[in-house]
Design a protein around this motif. Structure first.
Motif, PDB file in Angstrom:
ATOM      1  N   ILE A   1      -6.586   0.928   3.720  1.00  0.00           N
ATOM      2  CA  ILE A   1      -5.165   1.101   3.435  1.00  0.00           C
ATOM      3  C   ILE A   1      -5.007   1.728   2.056  1.00  0.00           C
ATOM      4  CG2 ILE A   1      -2.964  -0.091   3.042  1.00  0.00           C
ATOM      5  CD1 ILE A   1      -3.986  -2.244   4.996  1.00  0.00           C
ATOM      6  N   VAL A   2      -4.274   2.817   2.008  1.00  0.00           N
ATOM      7  CA  VAL A   2      -4.049   3.522   0.745  1.00  0.00           C
ATOM      8  C   VAL A   2      -2.562   3.440   0.417  1.00  0.00           C
ATOM      9  CG1 VAL A   2      -4.241   5.712  -0.463  1.00  0.00           C
ATOM     10  CG2 VAL A   2      -5.975   5.074   1.220  1.00  0.00           C
ATOM     11  N   ASN A   3      -2.244   2.919  -0.730  1.00  0.00           N
ATOM     12  CA  ASN A   3      -0.854   2.861  -1.198  1.00  0.00           C
ATOM     13  C   ASN A   3      -0.668   3.864  -2.305  1.00  0.00           C
ATOM     14  OD1 ASN A   3      -0.069   0.703   0.470  1.00  0.00           O
ATOM     15  ND2 ASN A   3      -1.028  -0.747  -0.935  1.00  0.00           N
TER      16      ASN A   3
END
Length: 160
Positions: free
Chosen positions: A157-159
């Motif tokens: 997951i990349v924010n």
């Protein structure tokens, strides 16, 4: 010599009861309520694959053992193997006149120093392994390594 210093693709049966990987981890469904649970647990075999890349071995750049934990899973129960990014199952193989699938869980990739492996200092040491079951074919090893590398290189997951 294979017992002390395995080549990539060497497959061992593991004899300890406290194997870190559990059949539940790779079972598709609820193992406790499965009617053939005891039959499956009697037939499944705990295995360790030496998954170090062959090029490291050939070029003498091998720094540590890389082990992948899994099971020899009886073919008759192959419909109960969980599928997903963290697992890998092979085509059907024959071992001792019985048909199995090799099933690995990529979450159980382990490393060991050569001396640790040789001198019984870890759970997957020589004391707890039987003689090698077999040497899997290079093409199958490369397929497993490729799937493993795809699993390891997931972006997650990349924010922003």
């Amino acid at each position: 010599e294979t017992a002390d210093f395995p080549q990539p693709g060497t497959l061992y049966e593991f004899s300890r009861r406290n194997f870190p990987l559990k059949v539940d981890d790779l079972f598709n469904g609820e193992l406790e309520t499965y009617p053939k649970r005891d039959q499956l647990l009697r037939k499944v075999k705990k295995i360790i694959l030496e998954a170090t890349p062959t090029c490291d071995y050939a070029n003498k750049k091998w720094k540590k053992h890389r082990f992948l934990l899994g099971f020899l899973w009886p073919e008759e129960f192959s419909n109960k193997i969980k599928t997903g990014d963290s697992s890998c199952k092979s085509p059907i193989i024959e071992y001792n006149l019985k048909r199995y699938k090799l099933v690995f869980d990529f979450r159980y990739l382990m490393t060991a120093e050569f001396e640790e492996f040789k001198n019984n200092k870890r759970n997957y040491s020589l004391k707890h392994r039987k003689k090698p079951l077999c040497q899997i074919r290079h093409q199958l090893l490369v397929d497993i390594q490729s799937r493993l590398s795809r699993h390891v290189n997931r972006p997650g997951i990349v924010n922003v």
